[in-house]
Design an enzyme around this catalytic site. Structure first.
Site: not given
Ligand code: 13P
Length: 248
Positions: A11-13, A95, A97, A166, A172, A210, A231-232
């Protein structure tokens, strides 16, 4: 009963640029062959770039949201059919967010998942509790309530649905749920899913929050963790590739 597929989804966000995406996609495209299903969920404007870069490979492309409606006067929204035209096969829905910053309710998330299914996309239904909810002993109740509006579509389409757990406090933050904590919630989710529909035992339940190259193997070796939503670490080719191989 078929075993759940194993997945690693990036997930590149709201990250990326044409230049940085090109390098990342070239590296991901070159991943070793494996039975793990791999997808990258890019921001909408990059879907065409992703489609061209991954064409002919077994890496799937996806989006991070979809409108619950098929077409019409919904300024700023993107339909499932549009995503399909740009090669997307999966889409994240709900998600944390989007729940937090866009006020998405679990009912809306279920409607988005239904719209995804109706257009041939695999919805990745994201659930997870906040730290406050966990500390109050409400983690399971929160996740159960988030899944509840999806009961109808799970009953009819469980073979085409993916769930991602999640925990919001792990996203994050560098704070990962311990493998035992994550496994306990995944087992709970599996119980919830199979109570709705016995064949939902084959739904893949992914962990996100994470996940890194260094902790992926231990998380993914838990019996009810079928891969990860990353994510990251999905923005760093070497890390994402290492996480993919940890799932195999
Ligand atoms: P991180 O891996 O950056 O914690 O993000 C997880 C996430 O929200 C994937 O959708």
């Amino acid at each position: 009963m078929t075993k759940p597929d194993r997945w690693v989804i990036g997930n590149w966000k709201m990250n990326g640029s044409l230049a940085s995406n090109a390098d990342l996609l070239e590296a991901v495209r070159g991943k070793p062959e494996s039975s793990v299903k791999v997808a990258v969920c890019a921001p909408f404007p990059y879907l065409n770039q992703v489609q061209r870069a991954l064409g002919g490979s077994d890496v799937q492309s996806g989006a991070q949201d979809v409108c619950e409606h098929g077409s019409g006067a919904y300024t700023g929204q993107v339909s499932g059919a549009m995503l399909r035209e740009f090669g997307a096969t999966v889409v994240l829905v709900g998600h944390s967010e989007r729940r937090q910053f866009n006020g998405e309710t679990s009912e809306l998330v279920a409607a988005k998942a239904a719209a995804a299914l109706a257009t041939g996309l695999t919805p990745v239904i994201c659930v997870g509790e906040t730290l406050t909810q966990r500390v109050a002993g409400l983690a399971e109740a929160t996740v159960a309530a988030q899944l509840a509006p999806c009961a109808v579509l799970l009953a009819t389409s469980s073979a085409r649905v993916v769930v991602a757990y999640e925990p919001v406090w792990a996203i994050g933050t560098g704070k990962t749920a311990s493998p035992a904590e994550a496994q306990a919630m995944h087992a709970f989710i599996r119980t919830q899913l199979t109570a709705i529909e016995p064949s939902a035992a084959s739904v893949s339940v992914l962990y996100g929050g994470s996940v890194k190259a260094s902790n992926a193997k231990e998380l993914f070796s838990q019996p009810d963790i079928d891969g990860g939503l990353i994510g990251g670490a999905s923005l760093v080719a070497a890390d994402f590739l290492a996480i993919i191989s940890a799932a195999g």
